[in-house]
Design a protein around this motif. Sequence first.
Motif, short mmCIF file in Angstrom:
data_model
loop_
_atom_site.label_atom_id
_atom_site.label_comp_id
_atom_site.label_asym_id
_atom_site.label_seq_id
_atom_site.Cartn_x
_atom_site.Cartn_y
_atom_site.Cartn_z
N THR A 108 0.83 -1.21 0.00
CA THR A 108 0.00 0.00 0.00
C THR A 108 0.86 1.25 0.00
O THR A 108 0.59 2.21 -0.73
N ALA A 109 1.92 1.24 0.82
CA ALA A 109 2.83 2.39 0.86
C ALA A 109 3.52 2.60 -0.49
O ALA A 109 3.67 3.74 -0.95
N ILE A 110 3.93 1.50 -1.14
CA ILE A 110 4.57 1.61 -2.45
C ILE A 110 3.61 2.21 -3.46
O ILE A 110 3.98 3.07 -4.28
N ASN A 111 2.36 1.79 -3.41
CA ASN A 111 1.37 2.34 -4.33
C ASN A 111 1.10 3.82 -4.06
O ASN A 111 0.92 4.60 -5.00
N PHE A 112 1.09 4.21 -2.80
CA PHE A 112 0.89 5.62 -2.48
C PHE A 112 2.08 6.46 -2.95
O PHE A 112 1.89 7.58 -3.45
N ILE A 113 3.28 5.93 -2.81
CA ILE A 113 4.45 6.67 -3.28
C ILE A 113 4.45 6.76 -4.81
O ILE A 113 4.72 7.82 -5.39
N SER A 137 1.87 6.65 -6.70
CA SER A 137 0.68 7.32 -7.23
C SER A 137 0.96 8.76 -7.66
O SER A 137 0.25 9.30 -8.49
N ARG A 138 1.97 9.38 -7.10
CA ARG A 138 2.26 10.77 -7.46
C ARG A 138 2.70 10.90 -8.91
O ARG A 138 2.69 12.00 -9.47
#
Length: 306
Positions: A284-289, A291-292
């Motif tokens: 999830t953290a990788i996807n949030f990073i 996503s930018r």
Amino acid sequence: MRFFRRKKKTSNGNNLAGYIFISPWLIGFLLLTVWPIAQSFYLSFTEYSLLESPKWVGFENYHNIFLKDNLFRKSLAVTFTFVIISVPLKLLFSLMVAMLLNQKLRGMNLYRTAIYFPSLIGGSVAVSVLWRNMFGADGYVNQVLQWFGIQGVGWLHTPETALGSLILLNTWQFGSAMVIFLAGLKQIPQDLYESASVDGAGKIRNFFHITLPMLSPVMFFNLILGIIGSFQMFTQAFIITKGGPVNSTYMYALFLFEQAFKHYKMGYASALAWILLFIVAVLTAINFIGSRYWVYYESDDGREGK
């Protein structure tokens, strides 16, 4: 000065009333969520079989999981394969259906209801039993194939096709993602398409330059939910294949369940649960990073302009 004292007293009274009103939820949250989480974390460092008191063993459970348990690696590999294939397929299929249902046609509300209706029963036991009967050796799928002179196979009894059957089931349960995509499509300003048509843009160009960028926040939301839900997939594997054949559908959640309720290794299962939480949190953290770089928000233009 007297005014400020009265105001402070009134504010404290309002706060007390607010705490009283939320106390049922707060007590339930502490007792039914926070306390079990804390207990699970403690039990992950113990040897616990439900019949005896927990025995502190430190990091032994984690050591055995990572270095000695082949089933852990097998279930993790199967689950990652399931997630990598099923999540993009589900996103793509739900987006396609949402775009079809976004058309202005007569009776479209009826079509939307009919297509979404199967999602109400979702991943229930009844659906899993139905799927098992459909893809069994004598199931409906093979009967239909026989009409065309095609010899069917044991879809759920062959390692090469068993996991694919579960992936197909997960893709078929696209209703929730489709509704979210449909809501996102409704929010795209039609002025953008009208301006693009004036410039001579076609449907394909509109899709890649308007629809996808404007839907990227919705797509990101569905992606996160899809990843979390796929890692927790249990009912289908338990009812349809029980992890077989040859552990080809041995999902991580099924492995965790068997350690806890078949072998009564509650401490070991708690450690598995925390490993799963860590894996999902990292992804999830990788996807949030990431996503930018591909998720577009209308407010981004305002920030860049400043």
